[in-house]
Design an enzyme around this catalytic site. Structure first.
Site, PDB file in Angstrom:
ATOM      1  N   ARG A   1      -3.753  -4.147  -0.586  1.00 24.53           N
ATOM      2  CA  ARG A   1      -3.988  -2.926  -0.989  1.00 24.53           C
ATOM      3  C   ARG A   1      -5.538  -3.253  -0.174  1.00 24.53           C
ATOM      4  NH1 ARG A   1      -3.382   2.754  -3.885  1.00 24.53           N
ATOM      5  NH2 ARG A   1      -5.383   2.351  -4.421  1.00 24.53           N
TER       6      ARG A   1
ATOM      7  N   GLU B   1       6.457   7.214  -4.813  1.00 21.84           N
ATOM      8  CA  GLU B   1       6.143   6.722  -6.150  1.00 21.84           C
ATOM      9  C   GLU B   1       5.847   8.026  -6.714  1.00 21.84           C
ATOM     10  OE1 GLU B   1       2.209   5.648  -5.336  1.00 21.84           O
ATOM     11  OE2 GLU B   1       1.473   7.535  -5.811  1.00 21.84           O
TER      12      GLU B   1
ATOM     13  N   ARG C   1       9.110   2.959  -3.360  1.00 22.49           N
ATOM     14  CA  ARG C   1       8.145   3.144  -4.603  1.00 22.49           C
ATOM     15  C   ARG C   1       8.991   3.866  -5.261  1.00 22.49           C
ATOM     16  NH1 ARG C   1       4.155   1.224  -4.712  1.00 22.49           N
ATOM     17  NH2 ARG C   1       3.315   2.317  -5.147  1.00 22.49           N
TER      18      ARG C   1
ATOM     19  N   ASP D   1      -2.416   2.692   1.577  1.00 23.69           N
ATOM     20  CA  ASP D   1      -2.625   3.423   1.169  1.00 23.69           C
ATOM     21  C   ASP D   1      -2.838   4.915   2.417  1.00 23.69           C
ATOM     22  OD1 ASP D   1      -1.760   4.399  -2.304  1.00 23.69           O
ATOM     23  OD2 ASP D   1      -0.926   6.389  -0.156  1.00 23.69           O
TER      24      ASP D   1
ATOM     25  N   TYR E   1     -10.288   8.078  -1.631  1.00 23.04           N
ATOM     26  CA  TYR E   1      -9.134   8.047  -3.184  1.00 23.04           C
ATOM     27  C   TYR E   1      -9.253   6.049  -3.209  1.00 23.04           C
ATOM     28  CZ  TYR E   1      -5.236   5.691  -4.056  1.00 23.04           C
ATOM     29  OH  TYR E   1      -3.886   4.924  -4.948  1.00 23.04           O
TER      30      TYR E   1
ATOM     31  N   TRP F   1      -4.159  15.655  -2.950  1.00 21.15           N
ATOM     32  CA  TRP F   1      -4.605  14.835  -3.468  1.00 21.15           C
ATOM     33  C   TRP F   1      -4.317  13.192  -2.413  1.00 21.15           C
ATOM     34  CZ3 TRP F   1      -4.356  11.245  -7.375  1.00 21.15           C
ATOM     35  CH2 TRP F   1      -5.048  10.081  -7.183  1.00 21.15           C
TER      36      TRP F   1
ATOM     37  N   HIS G   1      -1.768   8.061   0.939  1.00 16.73           N
ATOM     38  CA  HIS G   1      -2.499   8.934   0.135  1.00 16.73           C
ATOM     39  C   HIS G   1      -1.685  10.517   0.286  1.00 16.73           C
ATOM     40  CE1 HIS G   1      -3.205  10.042  -4.477  1.00 16.73           C
ATOM     41  NE2 HIS G   1      -2.549   8.545  -4.786  1.00 16.73           N
TER      42      HIS G   1
ATOM     43  N   GLU H   1       1.111   3.351   3.490  1.00 15.80           N
ATOM     44  CA  GLU H   1       2.306   4.476   2.794  1.00 15.80           C
ATOM     45  C   GLU H   1       1.479   5.723   2.199  1.00 15.80           C
ATOM     46  OE1 GLU H   1       0.817   1.907  -1.261  1.00 15.80           O
ATOM     47  OE2 GLU H   1       1.173   4.012  -3.041  1.00 15.80           O
TER      48      GLU H   1
ATOM     49  N   GLU I   1       3.741  -2.919  -6.812  1.00 15.61           N
ATOM     50  CA  GLU I   1       2.737  -2.971  -7.145  1.00 15.61           C
ATOM     51  C   GLU I   1       2.281  -3.723  -8.558  1.00 15.61           C
ATOM     52  OE1 GLU I   1       1.148   1.394  -6.717  1.00 15.61           O
ATOM     53  OE2 GLU I   1      -0.440   1.235  -7.217  1.00 15.61           O
TER      54      GLU I   1
HETATM   55  C1  CS2 Z   1      -1.536   5.200  -5.840  1.00 11.82           C
HETATM   56  C2  CS2 Z   1      -1.703   5.559  -7.298  1.00 11.82           C
HETATM   57  O1  CS2 Z   1      -0.873   3.020  -7.150  1.00 11.82           O
HETATM   58  C3  CS2 Z   1      -1.190   3.654  -6.014  1.00 11.82           C
HETATM   59  O2  CS2 Z   1       0.224   3.817  -4.780  1.00 11.82           O
HETATM   60  O3  CS2 Z   1      -0.797   5.734  -5.218  1.00 11.82           O
HETATM   61  O4  CS2 Z   1      -2.852   5.123  -7.633  1.00 11.82           O
HETATM   62  C4  CS2 Z   1      -1.708   7.154  -7.769  1.00 11.82           C
HETATM   63  O5  CS2 Z   1      -2.859   7.420  -7.379  1.00 11.82           O
HETATM   64  C5  CS2 Z   1      -1.614   7.986  -9.176  1.00 11.82           C
HETATM   65  O6  CS2 Z   1      -0.529   6.309  -9.592  1.00 11.82           O
HETATM   66  C6  CS2 Z   1      -1.065   9.085 -10.011  1.00 11.82           C
HETATM   67  O7  CS2 Z   1      -1.947   8.906 -11.314  1.00 11.82           O
HETATM   68 MG    MG Z   2       0.376   5.596  -4.282  1.00 11.04          MG
END
Ligand code: CS2
Ligand code: MG
Length: 403
Positions: free
Chosen positions: A148, A263, A284, A211, A160, A403, A213, A237, A340
Protein backbone atom coordinates in the site's frame (compact mmCIF):
# COMPACT_ATOMS: atom_id res chain seq x y z
CA UNK A 1 -20.06 -31.48 29.56
CA UNK A 2 -17.54 -28.70 30.24
CA UNK A 3 -18.87 -25.29 31.26
CA UNK A 4 -17.48 -21.74 31.18
CA UNK A 5 -16.22 -21.02 34.67
CA UNK A 6 -14.41 -17.72 34.16
CA UNK A 7 -14.26 -14.86 31.63
CA UNK A 8 -11.91 -11.95 32.20
CA UNK A 9 -11.39 -8.70 30.31
CA UNK A 10 -7.73 -7.68 30.14
CA UNK A 11 -6.93 -4.10 29.13
CA UNK A 12 -3.25 -3.56 28.42
CA UNK A 13 -1.11 -1.17 26.41
CA UNK A 14 2.12 -2.78 25.12
CA UNK A 15 2.91 -0.27 22.37
CA UNK A 16 -0.78 0.66 22.02
CA UNK A 17 -4.08 -0.08 23.78
CA UNK A 18 -5.58 -3.57 23.45
CA UNK A 19 -8.63 -5.21 25.04
CA UNK A 20 -8.64 -9.01 25.31
CA UNK A 21 -11.22 -11.46 26.61
CA UNK A 22 -9.92 -14.65 28.22
CA UNK A 23 -12.44 -17.45 28.76
CA UNK A 24 -11.68 -20.48 30.96
CA UNK A 25 -13.67 -23.74 31.07
CA UNK A 26 -14.27 -26.31 33.84
CA UNK A 27 -11.70 -28.51 32.03
CA UNK A 28 -9.09 -25.75 32.49
CA UNK A 29 -9.00 -24.93 28.76
CA UNK A 30 -8.60 -21.21 27.97
CA UNK A 31 -9.44 -19.19 24.87
CA UNK A 32 -8.56 -15.66 23.78
CA UNK A 33 -10.62 -13.08 21.87
CA UNK A 34 -9.56 -9.63 20.67
CA UNK A 35 -11.97 -6.85 21.77
CA UNK A 36 -9.97 -3.80 20.70
CA UNK A 37 -11.91 -0.87 19.22
CA UNK A 38 -9.41 1.91 18.53
CA UNK A 39 -10.31 5.05 20.51
CA UNK A 40 -13.31 3.42 22.24
CA UNK A 41 -11.59 0.52 24.00
CA UNK A 42 -13.20 1.05 27.43
CA UNK A 43 -16.70 1.03 25.93
CA UNK A 44 -16.16 -2.56 24.78
CA UNK A 45 -14.40 -3.53 28.02
CA UNK A 46 -17.39 -2.27 29.99
CA UNK A 47 -19.92 -3.94 27.67
CA UNK A 48 -18.12 -7.23 28.14
CA UNK A 49 -17.54 -6.98 31.89
CA UNK A 50 -20.99 -5.63 32.83
CA UNK A 51 -23.33 -7.18 30.26
CA UNK A 52 -21.72 -10.25 28.68
CA UNK A 53 -19.45 -12.00 31.20
CA UNK A 54 -22.31 -12.64 33.71
CA UNK A 55 -24.25 -14.35 30.88
CA UNK A 56 -21.35 -16.64 29.92
CA UNK A 57 -20.69 -18.34 33.26
CA UNK A 58 -22.14 -21.86 33.25
CA UNK A 59 -22.69 -21.98 29.45
CA UNK A 60 -21.39 -24.82 27.28
CA UNK A 61 -18.27 -23.45 25.52
CA UNK A 62 -18.81 -25.84 22.60
CA UNK A 63 -22.09 -24.16 21.58
CA UNK A 64 -20.51 -21.34 19.62
CA UNK A 65 -23.39 -20.57 17.24
CA UNK A 66 -25.95 -20.71 20.06
CA UNK A 67 -23.86 -18.31 22.15
CA UNK A 68 -23.51 -15.97 19.15
CA UNK A 69 -27.30 -15.90 18.60
CA UNK A 70 -27.93 -15.58 22.34
CA UNK A 71 -25.67 -12.51 22.62
CA UNK A 72 -26.81 -10.95 19.30
CA UNK A 73 -30.58 -11.42 19.59
CA UNK A 74 -30.64 -11.39 23.37
CA UNK A 75 -29.28 -7.84 23.51
CA UNK A 76 -32.37 -6.58 21.65
CA UNK A 77 -30.25 -3.55 20.56
CA UNK A 78 -28.53 -5.11 17.59
CA UNK A 79 -25.35 -4.34 15.67
CA UNK A 80 -22.94 -1.43 16.11
CA UNK A 81 -19.15 -1.52 16.63
CA UNK A 82 -19.21 -1.90 20.43
CA UNK A 83 -21.77 -4.71 20.53
CA UNK A 84 -20.26 -6.61 17.60
CA UNK A 85 -16.69 -6.25 18.86
CA UNK A 86 -17.80 -7.68 22.22
CA UNK A 87 -19.59 -10.59 20.52
CA UNK A 88 -16.51 -11.07 18.32
CA UNK A 89 -14.27 -11.49 21.35
CA UNK A 90 -16.52 -14.17 22.84
CA UNK A 91 -16.84 -15.95 19.48
CA UNK A 92 -13.10 -15.95 18.81
CA UNK A 93 -12.27 -17.20 22.32
CA UNK A 94 -14.78 -20.06 21.95
CA UNK A 95 -13.29 -21.08 18.59
CA UNK A 96 -9.83 -21.01 20.25
CA UNK A 97 -11.16 -23.34 22.97
CA UNK A 98 -12.82 -25.63 20.43
CA UNK A 99 -9.52 -26.01 18.56
CA UNK A 100 -7.61 -26.74 21.75
CA UNK A 101 -10.18 -29.34 22.87
CA UNK A 102 -9.99 -31.00 19.42
CA UNK A 103 -6.19 -30.73 19.38
CA UNK A 104 -6.37 -29.06 15.96
CA UNK A 105 -5.30 -25.67 14.56
CA UNK A 106 -8.36 -23.58 13.78
CA UNK A 107 -8.02 -23.84 10.00
CA UNK A 108 -8.64 -27.59 10.30
CA UNK A 109 -12.01 -26.87 11.96
CA UNK A 110 -12.85 -24.38 9.18
CA UNK A 111 -12.56 -26.91 6.36
CA UNK A 112 -8.81 -27.28 6.03
CA UNK A 113 -6.33 -25.35 3.92
CA UNK A 114 -7.29 -24.10 0.45
CA UNK A 115 -3.83 -22.45 0.18
CA UNK A 116 -0.52 -22.68 2.04
CA UNK A 117 -0.23 -19.03 3.03
CA UNK A 118 -2.21 -15.77 2.89
CA UNK A 119 -0.63 -13.10 0.67
CA UNK A 120 -0.23 -9.92 2.73
CA UNK A 121 0.19 -6.25 1.91
CA UNK A 122 2.44 -3.93 3.84
CA UNK A 123 2.16 -0.18 4.44
CA UNK A 124 4.73 1.90 2.57
CA UNK A 125 4.58 5.61 3.26
CA UNK A 126 6.63 8.76 2.99
CA UNK A 127 6.74 12.41 3.99
CA UNK A 128 7.42 13.06 0.30
CA UNK A 129 7.62 11.04 -2.91
CA UNK A 130 11.32 10.18 -2.48
CA UNK A 131 10.70 8.77 1.00
CA UNK A 132 7.71 6.80 -0.27
CA UNK A 133 9.77 5.26 -3.09
CA UNK A 134 12.51 4.27 -0.60
CA UNK A 135 9.87 2.63 1.58
CA UNK A 136 8.38 0.76 -1.38
CA UNK A 137 11.89 -0.53 -2.16
CA UNK A 138 12.21 -1.69 1.47
CA UNK A 139 9.02 -3.75 1.22
CA UNK A 140 10.06 -5.16 -2.17
CA UNK A 141 13.37 -6.25 -0.64
CA UNK A 142 11.41 -7.93 2.17
CA UNK A 143 9.61 -10.01 -0.46
CA UNK A 144 6.18 -8.36 -0.29
CA UNK A 145 4.10 -9.01 -3.39
CA UNK A 146 1.52 -6.38 -2.40
CA UNK A 147 2.23 -2.91 -1.00
CA UNK A 148 0.00 0.00 0.00
CA UNK A 149 1.33 3.45 -0.88
CA UNK A 150 0.48 6.62 1.07
CA UNK A 151 2.40 9.91 0.92
CA UNK A 152 1.99 13.19 2.82
CA UNK A 153 0.00 15.74 0.82
CA UNK A 154 1.96 19.00 0.70
CA UNK A 155 0.40 21.67 2.88
CA UNK A 156 -1.72 19.26 4.90
CA UNK A 157 0.25 18.11 7.96
CA UNK A 158 -0.99 14.85 9.49
CA UNK A 159 -1.86 13.26 6.12
CA UNK A 160 -3.45 9.85 6.58
CA UNK A 161 -1.25 6.80 6.62
CA UNK A 162 2.16 8.45 6.82
CA UNK A 163 4.52 6.99 9.40
CA UNK A 164 6.83 9.30 11.36
CA UNK A 165 10.34 7.87 11.64
CA UNK A 166 10.97 4.13 11.55
CA UNK A 167 8.15 3.10 13.92
CA UNK A 168 4.80 1.73 12.82
CA UNK A 169 2.02 4.11 11.75
CA UNK A 170 -0.27 4.66 14.75
CA UNK A 171 -3.08 7.17 14.13
CA UNK A 172 -4.48 7.06 17.70
CA UNK A 173 -1.71 9.23 19.01
CA UNK A 174 -3.15 11.78 21.43
CA UNK A 175 -5.06 11.91 24.72
CA UNK A 176 -7.63 14.08 22.95
CA UNK A 177 -8.43 13.94 19.21
CA UNK A 178 -5.73 15.61 17.12
CA UNK A 179 -7.41 17.99 14.65
CA UNK A 180 -6.00 17.57 11.15
CA UNK A 181 -6.70 19.79 8.14
CA UNK A 182 -7.95 18.17 4.95
CA UNK A 183 -8.04 19.50 1.39
CA UNK A 184 -9.73 17.33 -1.23
CA UNK A 185 -8.30 19.52 -4.01
CA UNK A 186 -4.73 19.19 -2.70
CA UNK A 187 -5.15 15.42 -2.32
CA UNK A 188 -6.64 14.93 -5.80
CA UNK A 189 -3.90 17.08 -7.33
CA UNK A 190 -1.13 15.09 -5.59
CA UNK A 191 -2.06 11.45 -5.08
CA UNK A 192 -2.27 10.29 -8.73
CA UNK A 193 1.22 11.71 -9.30
CA UNK A 194 2.92 9.84 -6.51
CA UNK A 195 1.15 6.61 -7.36
CA UNK A 196 2.31 7.02 -10.99
CA UNK A 197 5.87 7.63 -9.69
CA UNK A 198 5.70 4.26 -7.90
CA UNK A 199 4.76 2.47 -11.12
CA UNK A 200 7.41 4.37 -13.10
CA UNK A 201 10.14 3.33 -10.63
CA UNK A 202 9.04 -0.23 -9.81
CA UNK A 203 6.88 -1.32 -12.73
CA UNK A 204 3.82 -3.54 -12.55
CA UNK A 205 5.21 -6.76 -11.13
CA UNK A 206 3.70 -6.26 -7.69
CA UNK A 207 0.24 -5.31 -6.40
CA UNK A 208 -0.14 -1.61 -5.62
CA UNK A 209 -2.87 -0.54 -3.20
CA UNK A 210 -4.03 2.86 -1.96
CA UNK A 211 -6.34 3.93 0.88
CA UNK A 212 -8.52 6.99 0.26
CA UNK A 213 -9.82 6.59 3.80
CA UNK A 214 -13.45 7.70 3.29
CA UNK A 215 -12.45 11.19 2.16
CA UNK A 216 -14.16 11.75 -1.23
CA UNK A 217 -17.67 12.16 -2.59
CA UNK A 218 -18.82 9.46 -5.03
CA UNK A 219 -18.24 11.90 -7.91
CA UNK A 220 -14.69 12.71 -6.77
CA UNK A 221 -14.01 9.01 -6.16
CA UNK A 222 -15.15 8.17 -9.70
CA UNK A 223 -12.84 10.83 -11.09
CA UNK A 224 -9.90 9.55 -9.04
CA UNK A 225 -10.56 5.93 -9.99
CA UNK A 226 -10.61 6.83 -13.67
CA UNK A 227 -7.29 8.70 -13.37
CA UNK A 228 -5.70 5.68 -11.69
CA UNK A 229 -6.88 3.06 -14.21
CA UNK A 230 -3.60 2.90 -16.16
CA UNK A 231 -1.70 2.35 -12.87
CA UNK A 232 -3.53 -0.94 -12.43
CA UNK A 233 -4.18 -0.65 -8.69
CA UNK A 234 -5.00 -3.84 -6.85
CA UNK A 235 -7.60 -1.68 -5.08
CA UNK A 236 -8.70 1.83 -4.18
CA UNK A 237 -9.82 1.54 -0.55
CA UNK A 238 -12.69 3.34 1.18
CA UNK A 239 -13.16 5.87 -1.64
CA UNK A 240 -16.24 7.37 0.02
CA UNK A 241 -18.09 6.86 3.34
CA UNK A 242 -20.10 3.66 2.92
CA UNK A 243 -23.25 4.31 4.95
CA UNK A 244 -25.02 4.98 1.64
CA UNK A 245 -24.19 1.68 -0.08
CA UNK A 246 -26.05 2.69 -3.29
CA UNK A 247 -23.65 5.63 -3.79
CA UNK A 248 -21.06 3.12 -4.99
CA UNK A 249 -23.17 2.61 -8.16
CA UNK A 250 -21.93 6.03 -9.30
CA UNK A 251 -18.28 5.11 -8.67
CA UNK A 252 -18.75 1.82 -10.50
CA UNK A 253 -20.19 3.62 -13.53
CA UNK A 254 -17.20 5.96 -13.61
CA UNK A 255 -14.26 3.60 -13.26
CA UNK A 256 -12.93 0.03 -13.44
CA UNK A 257 -10.37 0.62 -10.67
CA UNK A 258 -11.13 -2.15 -8.13
CA UNK A 259 -12.78 -1.02 -4.89
CA UNK A 260 -12.23 -2.34 -1.35
CA UNK A 261 -14.47 -1.41 1.58
CA UNK A 262 -15.41 -2.73 4.97
CA UNK A 263 -12.92 -2.22 7.78
CA UNK A 264 -15.47 -0.10 9.67
CA UNK A 265 -18.34 -2.55 9.03
CA UNK A 266 -19.59 -4.67 11.89
CA UNK A 267 -22.28 -6.82 10.31
CA UNK A 268 -23.40 -8.46 7.06
CA UNK A 269 -26.11 -5.83 6.75
CA UNK A 270 -23.45 -3.10 6.32
CA UNK A 271 -22.31 -4.71 3.09
CA UNK A 272 -25.19 -6.83 1.80
CA UNK A 273 -26.06 -4.40 -1.01
CA UNK A 274 -22.40 -3.65 -1.82
CA UNK A 275 -21.82 -7.37 -2.28
CA UNK A 276 -25.04 -8.46 -3.95
CA UNK A 277 -24.89 -5.61 -6.49
CA UNK A 278 -21.15 -6.18 -6.97
CA UNK A 279 -20.44 -2.56 -6.10
CA UNK A 280 -17.11 -3.60 -4.58
CA UNK A 281 -14.37 -6.08 -5.46
CA UNK A 282 -12.99 -6.75 -1.95
CA UNK A 283 -14.70 -6.92 1.44
CA UNK A 284 -12.46 -5.87 4.33
CA UNK A 285 -14.40 -6.89 7.44
CA UNK A 286 -12.26 -8.06 10.35
CA UNK A 287 -12.79 -10.84 12.89
CA UNK A 288 -12.48 -8.39 15.79
CA UNK A 289 -15.06 -5.80 14.60
CA UNK A 290 -17.57 -7.87 12.60
CA UNK A 291 -18.86 -10.39 15.13
CA UNK A 292 -15.98 -12.85 15.17
CA UNK A 293 -15.12 -15.89 13.06
CA UNK A 294 -18.74 -17.08 12.93
CA UNK A 295 -20.10 -13.88 11.37
CA UNK A 296 -17.11 -12.97 9.19
CA UNK A 297 -17.31 -16.46 7.66
CA UNK A 298 -20.98 -15.75 6.77
CA UNK A 299 -19.97 -12.50 5.08
CA UNK A 300 -17.16 -14.19 3.17
CA UNK A 301 -19.52 -16.95 2.04
CA UNK A 302 -22.02 -14.36 0.72
CA UNK A 303 -19.18 -12.51 -1.01
CA UNK A 304 -18.06 -15.70 -2.74
CA UNK A 305 -21.45 -16.02 -4.47
CA UNK A 306 -20.87 -12.59 -6.08
CA UNK A 307 -17.17 -12.99 -6.92
CA UNK A 308 -16.20 -10.50 -4.23
CA UNK A 309 -12.90 -11.42 -2.64
CA UNK A 310 -11.67 -10.95 0.90
CA UNK A 311 -9.15 -8.30 1.95
CA UNK A 312 -9.37 -8.22 5.74
CA UNK A 313 -8.31 -5.23 7.80
CA UNK A 314 -5.09 -5.86 9.70
CA UNK A 315 -3.77 -2.61 11.17
CA UNK A 316 -1.81 -2.52 14.43
CA UNK A 317 -4.99 -1.67 16.36
CA UNK A 318 -6.11 -5.24 15.70
CA UNK A 319 -4.20 -7.41 18.18
CA UNK A 320 -2.15 -10.52 17.29
CA UNK A 321 -5.13 -12.53 18.60
CA UNK A 322 -7.45 -11.37 15.82
CA UNK A 323 -4.61 -11.41 13.29
CA UNK A 324 -4.11 -15.10 14.11
CA UNK A 325 -7.85 -15.74 13.64
CA UNK A 326 -7.77 -13.85 10.34
CA UNK A 327 -4.95 -15.99 8.96
CA UNK A 328 -6.76 -19.23 9.89
CA UNK A 329 -9.78 -17.92 7.95
CA UNK A 330 -7.67 -16.55 5.07
CA UNK A 331 -6.09 -19.93 4.25
CA UNK A 332 -9.46 -21.69 4.16
CA UNK A 333 -11.86 -19.43 2.22
CA UNK A 334 -12.10 -20.00 -1.56
CA UNK A 335 -12.46 -16.25 -2.34
CA UNK A 336 -9.38 -14.99 -0.50
CA UNK A 337 -7.86 -11.83 -1.92
CA UNK A 338 -5.22 -10.36 0.38
CA UNK A 339 -4.58 -9.83 4.10
CA UNK A 340 -3.51 -6.47 5.46
CA UNK A 341 -0.50 -6.88 7.74
CA UNK A 342 1.05 -4.05 9.77
CA UNK A 343 3.70 -5.61 12.01
CA UNK A 344 3.13 -4.80 15.68
CA UNK A 345 5.81 -3.03 17.73
CA UNK A 346 8.23 -5.54 19.35
CA UNK A 347 6.91 -4.49 22.80
CA UNK A 348 3.45 -5.82 21.82
CA UNK A 349 4.96 -9.29 21.63
CA UNK A 350 6.06 -9.06 25.27
CA UNK A 351 2.37 -9.62 26.01
CA UNK A 352 0.99 -11.42 22.93
CA UNK A 353 2.96 -14.39 21.59
CA UNK A 354 1.51 -15.37 18.19
CA UNK A 355 2.91 -18.30 16.23
CA UNK A 356 1.78 -17.35 12.70
CA UNK A 357 4.77 -16.82 10.39
CA UNK A 358 5.54 -14.30 7.66
CA UNK A 359 7.39 -16.00 4.78
CA UNK A 360 7.86 -14.76 1.19
CA UNK A 361 5.17 -12.10 1.46
CA UNK A 362 2.56 -14.42 2.97
CA UNK A 363 1.35 -15.19 6.48
CA UNK A 364 1.24 -18.88 7.41
CA UNK A 365 -1.07 -19.94 10.26
CA UNK A 366 0.13 -21.64 13.41
CA UNK A 367 -0.19 -25.44 13.52
CA UNK A 368 -0.74 -25.33 17.31
CA UNK A 369 -4.23 -26.25 18.54
CA UNK A 370 -6.71 -23.38 18.41
CA UNK A 371 -5.55 -19.90 17.37
CA UNK A 372 -1.90 -20.44 18.30
CA UNK A 373 -1.52 -17.30 20.43
CA UNK A 374 -0.46 -17.12 24.07
CA UNK A 375 -0.95 -14.08 26.29
CA UNK A 376 1.39 -13.21 29.19
CA UNK A 377 -0.97 -11.68 31.75
CA UNK A 378 1.85 -10.78 34.13
CA UNK A 379 3.55 -8.77 31.39
CA UNK A 380 0.18 -7.26 30.45
CA UNK A 381 -0.11 -5.79 33.95
CA UNK A 382 3.02 -3.72 33.31
CA UNK A 383 1.36 -1.76 30.48
CA UNK A 384 -1.51 0.33 31.89
CA UNK A 385 -4.19 1.74 29.60
CA UNK A 386 -3.73 5.29 28.39
CA UNK A 387 -6.59 7.16 26.66
CA UNK A 388 -5.69 7.59 22.98
CA UNK A 389 -8.03 9.03 20.35
CA UNK A 390 -8.12 8.88 16.59
CA UNK A 391 -7.77 12.27 14.88
CA UNK A 392 -10.63 14.48 13.68
CA UNK A 393 -10.44 15.88 10.16
CA UNK A 394 -11.46 19.46 9.35
CA UNK A 395 -11.82 21.30 6.06
CA UNK A 396 -10.24 24.71 5.47
CA UNK A 397 -13.53 26.38 6.52
CA UNK A 398 -13.31 24.61 9.88
CA UNK A 399 -16.15 22.13 9.32
CA UNK A 400 -15.64 18.48 10.26
CA UNK A 401 -14.72 16.12 7.43
CA UNK A 402 -14.34 12.32 7.35
CA UNK A 403 -11.08 11.20 8.90
C1 CS2 B 1 -6.54 1.98 7.89
C2 CS2 B 1 -6.41 1.83 9.37
O1 CS2 B 1 -5.37 -0.04 7.84
C3 CS2 B 1 -6.15 0.69 7.22
O2 CS2 B 1 -6.61 0.44 6.10
O3 CS2 B 1 -7.77 2.41 7.41
O4 CS2 B 1 -5.13 2.25 9.70
C4 CS2 B 1 -7.40 2.63 10.20
O5 CS2 B 1 -7.16 4.01 10.00
C5 CS2 B 1 -7.21 2.26 11.66
O6 CS2 B 1 -7.37 0.89 11.80
C6 CS2 B 1 -8.19 3.00 12.54
O7 CS2 B 1 -8.04 2.59 13.86
MG1 MG C 1 -8.22 1.57 5.55
Amino acid sequence: MATITDARVIVTSPGRNFVTLKITTSDGVTGLGDATLNGRELAVAGYLRDHVVPLLIGRDPARIEDTWQYLYKGAYWRRGPVTMTAIAAVDTALWDIKGKVAGLPLYELLGGKAREGAMVYGHASGGDVAELLDDIARFRDLGYQAIRAQAAVPGTPGSYGVRHGRGVYEPANASLPDEQMWSTEAYLDFAPGYLAAVRERFGFHFHLLHDVHHRLTPTEAGRLGRRLEDLRLFWMEDPTPAELQESFRQIRQATTTPIAVGEVFNSIWDCQQLITERLIDYIRVSVVHAGGITHVRRIFNLAELYQVRTGSHGATDLSPVSMAAAVHLDVTVPNFGVQEYMEHEPVTHEVFRPTYELRDGALHPSTAPGLGVEMDEEAAAHFPYEPKYLPVSRRADGSVHDW
